[in-house]
Design an enzyme around this catalytic site. Structure first.
Site, PDB file in Angstrom:
ATOM      1  N   ASP A  55       0.781  -1.263  -0.216  1.00  0.00           N
ATOM      2  CA  ASP A  55       0.090  -0.063  -0.208  1.00  0.00           C
ATOM      3  C   ASP A  55       0.687   1.315  -0.058  1.00  0.00           C
ATOM      4  OD1 ASP A  55      -2.083  -1.676  -0.153  1.00  0.00           O
ATOM      5  OD2 ASP A  55      -2.763  -1.355   2.162  1.00  0.00           O
ATOM      6  N   ASP A  72       7.428  13.970   5.632  1.00  0.00           N
ATOM      7  CA  ASP A  72       7.255  13.353   7.074  1.00  0.00           C
ATOM      8  C   ASP A  72       6.766  12.105   7.186  1.00  0.00           C
ATOM      9  OD1 ASP A  72       7.361  13.720   9.585  1.00  0.00           O
ATOM     10  OD2 ASP A  72       5.303  14.718   9.976  1.00  0.00           O
TER      11      ASP A  72
END
Length: 98
Positions: A55, A72
């Protein structure tokens, strides 16, 4: 509206007190950090690790093709969606276009 399943979806937005932009996202269940904390250091089954990696690869491939850098990526920014049974990348606050 464009729909990409491995990235968190923005459902709506509004301004609070005509100043603060508020975004409404889809409801996700828990982060990868919370999942790992819950199992208490025992590790995850291989099929869960495989699904998460698959994913995230899909999400990052989409971002790369569109020249977007997330900025991030960490365990708390990978969330599980029980509805779609997918891991999703969230928190684009530090993202930028390359």
């Amino acid at each position: 509206m464009f729909w990409f399943f491995n990235l968190v979806q923005i459902l709506d937005f509004f301004y609070h007190k005509d100043i603060y932009l508020c975004l409404v996202f889809e409801l996700l269940y828990c982060s990868l950090f919370q999942i790992l904390h819950k199992v208490g250091g025992c590790g995850l089954p291989v099929y869960v690790v495989h699904r998460c990696a698959q994913d995230m690869f899909t999400a990052l491939t989409f971002l790369q093709k569109n020249r977007i850098v997330h900025g991030d990526i960490k365990l708390s920014n990978v969330m599980w969606s029980g509805d779609s049974e997918l891991f999703k990348l969230v928190d684009f606050g530090l993202s930028f276009i390359d």
